[in-house]
Design a protein around this motif. Sequence first.
Motif: not given
Length: 116
Positions: A21-27
């Motif tokens: 979830k965090v990686n998707r939000a950062v992207r």
Amino acid sequence: MFRRLFWFLTGAATGVWATVKVNRAVRRMSPEGLAATAAQRALETGARMRLFARDVRAGMAQREGELHDALGLTARGEEPAPADREDLPGRPARNRDLPAARRGITYDAYDRKDEH
């Protein structure tokens, strides 16, 4: 022992889920992600506007046909002639050299100016 294994696997799954979830939000919040989102929304808006314009044109054509029928401007089953749009820039002039009868323009007996 099973209790510890259960909580260990639950914690590992929660960690993986949170990381994804965090990686998707950062992207999504990166400049490239924001540009891609904006481009996608612009394409969707353009498609919706084209659909709206098509629906408006279809409604206009239908209503124009109803008005022509109600006013007796066309014979039954005959399509009304398209309006000449020579005055619009960027549109080619159609049928400019043809006589009025061949361009789809009809004159009614009440349309003559010398009788009024």
